[in-house]
Design an enzyme around this catalytic site. Structure first.
Site, PDB file in Angstrom:
ATOM      1  N   LYS A   1       6.983 -17.847  -2.270  1.00 21.80           N
ATOM      2  CA  LYS A   1       6.630 -16.558  -2.882  1.00 21.80           C
ATOM      3  C   LYS A   1       7.705 -16.221  -3.891  1.00 21.80           C
ATOM      4  O   LYS A   1       8.849 -16.695  -3.778  1.00 21.80           O
ATOM      5  CB  LYS A   1       6.580 -15.464  -1.808  1.00 21.80           C
ATOM      6  CG  LYS A   1       5.765 -14.243  -2.214  1.00 21.80           C
ATOM      7  CD  LYS A   1       4.291 -14.471  -1.984  1.00 21.80           C
ATOM      8  CE  LYS A   1       3.464 -13.277  -2.351  1.00 21.80           C
ATOM      9  NZ  LYS A   1       2.080 -13.453  -1.895  1.00 21.80           N
TER      10      LYS A   1
HETATM   11  P1  NAD Z   1      -2.961  -5.508  -7.297  1.00 23.07           P
HETATM   12  O1  NAD Z   1      -1.696  -5.154  -7.993  1.00 23.07           O
HETATM   13  O2  NAD Z   1      -4.061  -6.144  -8.084  1.00 23.07           O
HETATM   14  O3  NAD Z   1      -3.582  -4.218  -6.579  1.00 23.07           O
HETATM   15  C1  NAD Z   1      -2.866  -3.416  -5.702  1.00 23.07           C
HETATM   16  C2  NAD Z   1      -3.664  -2.137  -5.445  1.00 23.07           C
HETATM   17  O4  NAD Z   1      -2.949  -1.331  -4.510  1.00 23.07           O
HETATM   18  C3  NAD Z   1      -3.873  -1.268  -6.686  1.00 23.07           C
HETATM   19  O5  NAD Z   1      -5.131  -0.649  -6.612  1.00 23.07           O
HETATM   20  C4  NAD Z   1      -2.758  -0.240  -6.569  1.00 23.07           C
HETATM   21  O6  NAD Z   1      -3.055   0.971  -7.254  1.00 23.07           O
HETATM   22  C5  NAD Z   1      -2.737  -0.044  -5.064  1.00 23.07           C
HETATM   23  N1  NAD Z   1      -1.472   0.489  -4.576  1.00 23.07           N
HETATM   24  C6  NAD Z   1      -0.214   0.183  -4.982  1.00 23.07           C
HETATM   25  N2  NAD Z   1       0.681   0.915  -4.304  1.00 23.07           N
HETATM   26  C7  NAD Z   1      -0.013   1.673  -3.439  1.00 23.07           C
HETATM   27  C8  NAD Z   1       0.330   2.622  -2.463  1.00 23.07           C
HETATM   28  N3  NAD Z   1       1.602   2.942  -2.260  1.00 23.07           N
HETATM   29  N4  NAD Z   1      -0.661   3.195  -1.745  1.00 23.07           N
HETATM   30  C9  NAD Z   1      -1.954   2.858  -1.961  1.00 23.07           C
HETATM   31  N5  NAD Z   1      -2.355   1.963  -2.862  1.00 23.07           N
HETATM   32  C10 NAD Z   1      -1.391   1.394  -3.593  1.00 23.07           C
HETATM   33  O7  NAD Z   1      -2.544  -6.441  -6.071  1.00 23.07           O
HETATM   34  P2  NAD Z   1      -3.479  -7.416  -5.229  1.00 23.07           P
HETATM   35  O8  NAD Z   1      -3.364  -8.774  -5.797  1.00 23.07           O
HETATM   36  O9  NAD Z   1      -4.813  -6.788  -5.045  1.00 23.07           O
HETATM   37  O10 NAD Z   1      -2.681  -7.467  -3.842  1.00 23.07           O
HETATM   38  C11 NAD Z   1      -2.863  -6.496  -2.811  1.00 23.07           C
HETATM   39  C12 NAD Z   1      -2.357  -7.070  -1.492  1.00 23.07           C
HETATM   40  O11 NAD Z   1      -3.080  -8.269  -1.192  1.00 23.07           O
HETATM   41  C13 NAD Z   1      -0.885  -7.474  -1.466  1.00 23.07           C
HETATM   42  O12 NAD Z   1      -0.375  -7.270  -0.168  1.00 23.07           O
HETATM   43  C14 NAD Z   1      -0.931  -8.967  -1.764  1.00 23.07           C
HETATM   44  O13 NAD Z   1       0.216  -9.662  -1.303  1.00 23.07           O
HETATM   45  C15 NAD Z   1      -2.176  -9.346  -0.990  1.00 23.07           C
HETATM   46  N6  NAD Z   1      -2.796 -10.598  -1.410  1.00 23.07           N
HETATM   47  C16 NAD Z   1      -3.211 -10.784  -2.697  1.00 23.07           C
HETATM   48  C17 NAD Z   1      -3.831 -11.974  -3.043  1.00 23.07           C
HETATM   49  C18 NAD Z   1      -4.381 -12.223  -4.423  1.00 23.07           C
HETATM   50  O14 NAD Z   1      -5.038 -13.258  -4.622  1.00 23.07           O
HETATM   51  N7  NAD Z   1      -4.202 -11.335  -5.382  1.00 23.07           N
HETATM   52  C19 NAD Z   1      -4.018 -12.977  -2.079  1.00 23.07           C
HETATM   53  C20 NAD Z   1      -3.597 -12.738  -0.774  1.00 23.07           C
HETATM   54  C21 NAD Z   1      -2.993 -11.551  -0.457  1.00 23.07           C
END
Ligand code: NAD
Length: 423
Positions: A113
């Site tokens: 990561k």
């Molecule tokens: P992203 O940046 O695209 O979206 C994050 C979302 O969370 C946004 O809508 C943002 O406004 C919201 N957010 C941020 N801070 C917040 C808070 N304090 N309270 C409520 N909402 C909040 O990120 P993502 O890629 O969607 O990732 C989200 C989660 O999923 C993370 O934990 C990431 O590690 C995990 N994840 C992502 C992927 C991927 O393929 N993108 C894969 C596996 C896991």
């Protein structure tokens, strides 16, 4: 290991929580103690200073990280996060979760990561590009299609990956599209990658509902986070007939007990950036969203949102962890004892890395698949992985988190023994 390094790693709740889960699952399956010792710490952690010439000509320094946890099963693989809270302990915990996820999903990949401590919304596009390129250059010697393959995470997207690919290729002297996944389709990305994590979350929700004799078309769902994971989970679940009663982002949430029209909401967010004030909905806080009386709660934003402070107020029958680490150990135990089925992160959000793996394979052979092919192969892996974890949990009468970790560790242990990494 040096005490101060251990202290730094253990300074974060997510790291402590991950090691606690690792130890609990290890004890459950009598894991070889040498395997356990090796998995408790990352193999390599790189901290880099990233100078950026800002638009006003000032130089600003940022701190970036790439932590490579384990490569027993194949090259390191894991996302890059741009967020103000990024730190070494968090990145290390997330790198370990990638090792366990990739093992659980039966992928030939290790875990890593990375991230930069920055709020990307405060930077101009030029500054963001400079930051990404310089960071890529600094970690360049440690990444590569056969070594370590980054992908998007919180605060990064396909454009970030395109800049990384370009910088890495410039420095190599030839096009190396396989150095990152989650890149645009035009430069070697896979169809279906954008929606993969959200779709994978929905496949596991379907399975979890089945275990409670329910169908997704009869379920109501609340989703925290409307980014790459949350938005696509909402789109896919909505397409299958689920009622999405609440969604949120960093600015707060929206609620309608009769269900939100997700297609209209996606268009609205394209124009307005955030979900707030979407017509026909009431405002709801991120905290209240978690406590709604729904069939399924999908936390898809950040870690540490379901803890001892609010777990007694969770009313959902199923919690599907789209985000990494949203539920801490205390809350997980409480919810399991209350009969709530928690589908853990390394299973629920595995769809992203599965399609990243597909993308990497397509880049190696320069032959690209149709979207249907990607989705069908993804469904097969998600269903199969869910079944494996479910079967273990039923046989051992354990919760899904420890079961997922145990299934993952069994494969890692065999591989480490075969490679002579544990005696
Ligand atoms: P992203 O940046 O695209 O979206 C994050 C979302 O969370 C946004 O809508 C943002 O406004 C919201 N957010 C941020 N801070 C917040 C808070 N304090 N309270 C409520 N909402 C909040 O990120 P993502 O890629 O969607 O990732 C989200 C989660 O999923 C993370 O934990 C990431 O590690 C995990 N994840 C992502 C992927 C991927 O393929 N993108 C894969 C596996 C896991």
């Amino acid at each position: 290991m040096e005490t101060h390094v251990m202290q730094t790693l253990q300074s974060g709740a997510l790291y402590r929580n991950t090691i606690e889960n690792l130890e609990a699952a290890g004890n459950l399956i009598n894991l070889n103690p040498n395997v356990l010792e090796r998995l408790k710490v990352p193999r390599r952690a790189l901290v880099v200073s990233v100078p950026v010439r800002m638009d006003d000509d000032r130089v600003q320094m940022f701190t970036g990280y790439r932590v490579q946890h384990n490569q027993t099963l194949g090259p390191f693989k894991g996302g890059i996060r741009f967020h103000p809270h990024v730190n070494l302990s968090e990145v290390a915990a997330l790198s370990a979760l990638m090792t366990f996820k990739n093992s659980l999903l039966n992928l030939p990949l290790g875990g890593a990561k990375g991230g930069i401590q920055v709020d990307p919304s405060t930077l101009s596009k030029t500054e963001l590009e400079s930051l990404t390129r310089r960071f890529t250059s600094e970690i360049g010697p440690f990444i590569g299609p056969d070594k370590d393959i980054p992908a998007p995470d919180v605060g990064t997207d396909s454009q970030t990956m395109a800049w990384m690919l370009d910088t890495y290729s410039m420095e190599s002297g030839y096009a190396q599209t396989g150095v990152v996944t989650g890149k645009p389709i035009e430069i070697g990305g896979s169809r279906g990658r954008d929606s993969a994590t959200g779709l994978g979350v929905v496949y596991t929700i379907e399975k979890a509902l089945q275990s409670k004799n329910m169908m997704i078309s009869d379920a109501n769902i609340a989703i925290q986070g409307f980014g790459k994971v949350g938005m696509h989970a909402a789109i896919e679940a909505y397409a299958l007939g689920a009622r999405i009663v609440a969604v949120s982002d960093v600015t707060g949430g929206i609620y309608n007990e009769r269900g939100i029209n997700i297609a209209d909401l996606v268009s609205y967010v394209k124009e307005n950036r955030f979900v707030k004030n979407f017509p026909g909905t009431a405002a709801i806080s991120n905290e209240d969203l978690l406590e709604l009386n729904v069939d399924v709660l999908a936390p898809c934003a950040l870690d540490g949102v379901i803890t001892e402070k609010n777990c007694e107020c969770i009313k959902a029958k199923i919690v599907a962890e789209g985000a990494n680490g949203p539920t801490n150990s205390v809350a997980n135990k409480y919810l399991h004892e209350k009969g709530v089925l928690v589908v853990p992160d390394i299973l629920a959000n595995g769809g992203g890395v599965v399609v990243s793996y597909f993308e990497w394979v397509q880049d190696i052979v320069w032959l690209f698949w149709k979207e249907d092919e990607v989705r069908n192969k993804l469904r097969e892996i998600m269903y199969r992985s869910f079944d494996k974890v479910w079967q273990f949990s039923q046989e051992k009468n354990k919760d899904m988190r420890i079961s997922a970790m145990a299934v993952s560790l069994q494969r890692l242990e065999t591989a480490m023994k075969l490679r002579g990494q544990a005696w």
